[in-house]
Design a protein around this motif. Structure first.
Motif, mmCIF file in Angstrom:
data_model
loop_
_atom_site.group_PDB
_atom_site.id
_atom_site.type_symbol
_atom_site.label_atom_id
_atom_site.label_comp_id
_atom_site.label_asym_id
_atom_site.label_seq_id
_atom_site.Cartn_x
_atom_site.Cartn_y
_atom_site.Cartn_z
ATOM 1 N N LYS A 82 37.038 63.238 -5.105
ATOM 2 C CA LYS A 82 35.943 62.946 -4.184
ATOM 3 C C LYS A 82 36.323 61.799 -3.239
ATOM 4 O O LYS A 82 36.073 61.876 -2.039
ATOM 5 C CB LYS A 82 34.695 62.582 -5.008
ATOM 6 N N ASP A 83 36.947 60.752 -3.803
ATOM 7 C CA ASP A 83 37.365 59.603 -2.987
ATOM 8 C C ASP A 83 38.300 60.045 -1.860
ATOM 9 O O ASP A 83 38.124 59.663 -0.700
ATOM 10 C CB ASP A 83 38.103 58.586 -3.865
ATOM 11 N N TYR A 84 39.322 60.854 -2.233
ATOM 12 C CA TYR A 84 40.289 61.301 -1.228
ATOM 13 C C TYR A 84 39.604 62.140 -0.154
ATOM 14 O O TYR A 84 39.915 62.014 1.033
ATOM 15 C CB TYR A 84 41.406 62.113 -1.892
ATOM 16 N N LEU A 85 38.652 62.990 -0.610
ATOM 17 C CA LEU A 85 37.973 63.868 0.342
ATOM 18 C C LEU A 85 37.117 63.059 1.315
ATOM 19 O O LEU A 85 37.125 63.309 2.522
ATOM 20 C CB LEU A 85 37.099 64.864 -0.438
ATOM 21 N N ILE A 86 36.370 62.075 0.786
ATOM 22 C CA ILE A 86 35.541 61.221 1.649
ATOM 23 C C ILE A 86 36.435 60.474 2.631
ATOM 24 O O ILE A 86 36.180 60.449 3.843
ATOM 25 C CB ILE A 86 34.733 60.208 0.804
ATOM 26 N N GLY A 87 37.520 59.894 2.111
ATOM 27 C CA GLY A 87 38.442 59.139 2.964
ATOM 28 C C GLY A 87 39.019 60.017 4.056
ATOM 29 O O GLY A 87 39.094 59.622 5.225
ATOM 30 N N TYR B 16 49.354 63.852 -0.355
ATOM 31 C CA TYR B 16 49.958 62.950 -1.348
ATOM 32 C C TYR B 16 48.921 62.548 -2.398
ATOM 33 O O TYR B 16 49.229 62.489 -3.581
ATOM 34 C CB TYR B 16 50.548 61.700 -0.690
ATOM 35 N N GLY B 17 47.681 62.307 -1.945
ATOM 36 C CA GLY B 17 46.613 62.004 -2.892
ATOM 37 C C GLY B 17 46.403 63.159 -3.869
ATOM 38 O O GLY B 17 46.247 62.945 -5.078
ATOM 39 N N LEU B 18 46.450 64.410 -3.356
ATOM 40 C CA LEU B 18 46.289 65.574 -4.234
ATOM 41 C C LEU B 18 47.436 65.656 -5.240
ATOM 42 O O LEU B 18 47.223 65.980 -6.413
ATOM 43 C CB LEU B 18 46.233 66.853 -3.393
ATOM 44 N N ALA B 19 48.658 65.311 -4.791
ATOM 45 C CA ALA B 19 49.796 65.295 -5.716
ATOM 46 C C ALA B 19 49.565 64.281 -6.834
ATOM 47 O O ALA B 19 49.815 64.571 -8.007
ATOM 48 C CB ALA B 19 51.086 64.961 -4.954
ATOM 49 N N MET B 20 49.037 63.097 -6.477
ATOM 50 C CA MET B 20 48.794 62.073 -7.498
ATOM 51 C C MET B 20 47.729 62.539 -8.496
ATOM 52 O O MET B 20 47.818 62.239 -9.691
ATOM 53 C CB MET B 20 48.349 60.754 -6.851
ATOM 54 N N LEU B 21 46.725 63.310 -8.008
ATOM 55 C CA LEU B 21 45.705 63.827 -8.934
ATOM 56 C C LEU B 21 46.328 64.827 -9.907
ATOM 57 O O LEU B 21 45.968 64.866 -11.087
ATOM 58 C CB LEU B 21 44.576 64.488 -8.132
ATOM 59 N N GLU B 22 47.297 65.634 -9.420
ATOM 60 C CA GLU B 22 47.981 66.585 -10.311
ATOM 61 C C GLU B 22 48.865 65.835 -11.305
ATOM 62 O O GLU B 22 49.058 66.275 -12.432
ATOM 63 C CB GLU B 22 48.816 67.592 -9.507
ATOM 64 N N VAL B 23 49.434 64.704 -10.874
ATOM 65 C CA VAL B 23 50.232 63.880 -11.788
ATOM 66 C C VAL B 23 49.357 63.433 -12.953
ATOM 67 O O VAL B 23 49.756 63.486 -14.122
ATOM 68 C CB VAL B 23 50.826 62.657 -11.058
#
Lengths: 146, 216
Positions: A43-48, B93-100
């Motif tokens: 959610k944080d990443y999506l909002i950002g 990159y954020g999505l990759a970190m979530l998969e990590v």
């Protein structure tokens, strides 16, 4: 405290020092409740991401569509958008807060911002005054200087 | 009475003997997080480098030496495309970190790969722009404005190049060693680096491109 230290040394040490980032202390099996503060959720990443798309699109639209008549107003507005977007990136992508690493990352950031502001405003201010106050000089003048 | 004292002393000695164990473990826990703090301080010093380059551009950015101005040179649609590529690479990159965090190797590598491709796309467009400018005779030696422009944007581009090399290295290390603490730490550091470059780019597209075109 020493009793705690025997049972869960990492956590007790981390908590006694006030770290909140449990995810990077070498142990991945435990401290999972702490990781959310350091990594951010989907959610944080999506909002950002949503915010930064809007905050990027508007300045480009302002300049490309010539929204403001005065370039100075347009410049001030897009600078404000940039400042807001930098804060958004800091919070939602870099997970900046005042608590991580016991507050040291925040302190380093504040110090950097102070230095950056002094460097930028100082350079622009001093060089602008030099530029406006210096007499224009021809090559002949230069050669005959005392 | 003496017995009591003895017990107390023994207890005190026992606590003292335990103390080094506690400190030793704490040190190990500290070492991990100090890498991230140290890397953050590196990023802050890097921010100072960029601040100096921004200040240089701010001073020299209007000195065209009777050469081309930003409005003559910059193609904003291209810059908008470039900016969106970098923005997309930040969220992937954020999505990759979530998969990590979920320990899913395949998806982690997928998102890291997508991030790398976005970064590569950004670099290709930037190099195309540089090539185009130099071919038009607007190279770094043309005017003070163009010298400052190439230094600032080029330094950012070099950082992105370093980030892509780092990313490719980690994409080999991850399948090789798995989700070990060391790899996790490296991914955290690269993530900070990558998002930091995006923050610098906000300054570049606002201060250099948009305000340059506004000046006319």
């Amino acid at each position: 405290m020493s009793v705690h230290a025997e049972h869960e040394p990492d956590r007790a040490a981390a908590h006694s020092r006030g770290y909140d980032g449990g995810g990077h202390d070498g142990g991945h099996g435990h401290g999972h409740d702490d990781t959310s503060t350091h990594h951010g959720s989907f959610k944080d990443y999506l909002i950002g991401f949503g915010l930064s798309v809007v905050l990027t699109a508007i300045p480009f639209w302002i300049v490309m569509a010539d929204v403001f008549r005065s370039p100075t107003v347009a410049a001030v507005v897009i600078l404000l958008f940039a400042a807001v977007q930098i804060v958004v990136h800091m919070v939602y992508f870099l997970h900046m807060n005042t608590r991580s690493e016991g507050g040291w990352t925040f302190l380093a950031l504040m110090f950097t911002i102070v230095i950056v502001v002094i460097t930028l405003t100082g350079s622009l201010w001093v060089m602008h005054h030099l530029d406006t106050n210096m007499m224009p000089m021809s090559p002949e003048h230069m050669r005959n200087m005392p | 009475m003496t017995m009591h004292l003895d017990t107390a002393r023994r207890e005190a000695a026992a606590t003292e003997a335990e103390a080094p164990v506690f400190y030793d473990v704490e040190e190990a826990a500290h070492a991990e997080s100090s890498t991230l703090l140290g890397f953050w301080i590196y990023l802050m010093s890097d921010a100072l480098i960029f601040a100096v380059l921004f200040a240089t551009f701010g001073v020299l950015g209007t000195r065209y030496a009777a050469g081309p101005s930003p409005a003559d040179l910059f193609e904003l649609p291209l810059i908008a495309l470039n900016t969106s590529l970098l923005l997309f690479s930040s969220i992937t990159y954020g999505l990759a970190m979530l998969e990590v965090e979920k320990r899913r190797m395949g998806l982690t590598l997928f998102w890291l790969g997508v991030t790398g491709l976005f970064g590569l796309g950004f670099l290709v467009i930037e190099l195309y722009e540089f090539y185009h400018l130099i071919a038009e005779g607007a190279g770094p030696q043309r005017s003070a404005f163009l010298s400052a422009f190439f230094t600032l944007v080029g330094t950012h581009g070099l950082h992105v190049t370093a980030g892509i090399l780092w990313l490719v290295t980690l994409m080999f290390q991850l399948p090789l060693h798995g989700f070990i603490p060391e790899n996790h730490r490296r991914l955290m550091c690269l993530g900070m680096f990558w998002h930091f470059l995006d923050v610098i780019w906000i300054g570049v597209f606002t201060f250099v491109y948009l305000m340059g075109v506004l000046r006319g």
